[in-house]
Design an enzyme around this catalytic site. Structure first.
Site, PDB file in Angstrom:
ATOM      1  N   ASP A 151      37.861  48.692  39.896  1.00  0.00           N
ATOM      2  CA  ASP A 151      39.204  48.969  39.397  1.00  0.00           C
ATOM      3  C   ASP A 151      39.162  49.011  37.881  1.00  0.00           C
ATOM      4  O   ASP A 151      38.617  48.104  37.233  1.00  0.00           O
ATOM      5  CB  ASP A 151      40.184  47.891  39.858  1.00  0.00           C
ATOM      6  N   ASP A 204      35.455  47.666  45.336  1.00  0.00           N
ATOM      7  CA  ASP A 204      35.801  48.813  44.496  1.00  0.00           C
ATOM      8  C   ASP A 204      35.599  48.436  43.035  1.00  0.00           C
ATOM      9  O   ASP A 204      35.494  47.249  42.677  1.00  0.00           O
ATOM     10  CB  ASP A 204      37.262  49.204  44.687  1.00  0.00           C
TER      11      ASP A 204
END
Length: 223
Positions: free
Chosen positions: A142, A140
């Site tokens: 972040d 991901d």
């Protein structure tokens, strides 16, 4: 303006990356930690109260399950950098090709966050700070946005929609946290019509109607 190297004794903030002189003594240190620290002697500041002269940190291993919290003495910190100082760090062409890095580059290029103090955390921030390859195709992106003043919900929804477009373009999930006076608040929650949102601070989680006012203790109720 903050610099990559902070003065000793400065109050570090959640998600700052700390380079340590040595691994602190720990009676229950996990087996994986010494090897990981030898490769990248860094820890990330976490949200927890620490004894005087110490700061609460977290160490990360190769897998999501390998996370370990500890306290390190202020005099064991060699240097530190904040997320907002990481987004322009150079990368090799091979690393830049990864989706999470491409998404970060696109956000910088579009300028949608210009005027805000923001930067990457998580695996992307860790790799940019340390140079140690931890980001994968499945990682991901972040993000942390420092938001000391109120963010109108309509602005939050617009920002969330723009981030969603980047997610779709690069096939990567973007998890964005607003750093407010009440603690960390998920942008996705604040952009919704919930009467209260979860704010995470060193005091623990709180459900708040306004993250820019005094938070109330978390009572276990759903937002």
């Amino acid at each position: 303006m903050r610099t990559d190297t902070f003065a000793k004794g400065k109050e570090y903030e959640a998600h700052d990356l700390l380079r340590l002189h040595t691994l602190p003594p720990m009676s229950n240190m996990p087996a994986w930690l010494s090897g990981v620290f030898a490769d990248a002697p860094y820890a990330v500041v976490r949200r927890a109260d620490a004894p005087p002269g110490f700061v609460a940190v977290g160490f990360r291993g190769p897998s999501r399950a390998q996370r370990y919290g500890a306290f390190v003495a202020l005099d064991s910190i060699a240097s530190a950098c904040s997320p907002e100082h990481l987004r322009d760090r150079p990368l090799s062409p091979e690393r830049r090709a990864l989706s999470a890095f491409q998404a970060l580059e696109a956000l910088t290029r579009h300028g949608w966050l210009d005027g805000l103090a923001w930067g990457p955390t998580g695996s992307v921030g860790f790799e940019l700070a340390t140079g140690h390859p931890v980001v994968s195709d499945a990682s991901d992106l972040d993000l942390l946005i420092r938001m000391p003043t109120p963010l109108p919900r309509i602005t939050a929804r617009t920002l969330r929609a723009r981030l969603s477009a980047v997610e779709a373009a690069f096939g990567v999930r973007i998890d964005t946290q607003l750093e407010t006076p009440a603690g960390g608040v998920a942008l996705s929650e604040w952009a919704e019509h919930k009467p209260r949102v979860m704010a995470r601070s060193g005091r623990g989680p709180s459900l708040v109607a306004d993250p820019w006012s005094t938070p109330q203790p978390y009572d276990g109720a759903q937002p």
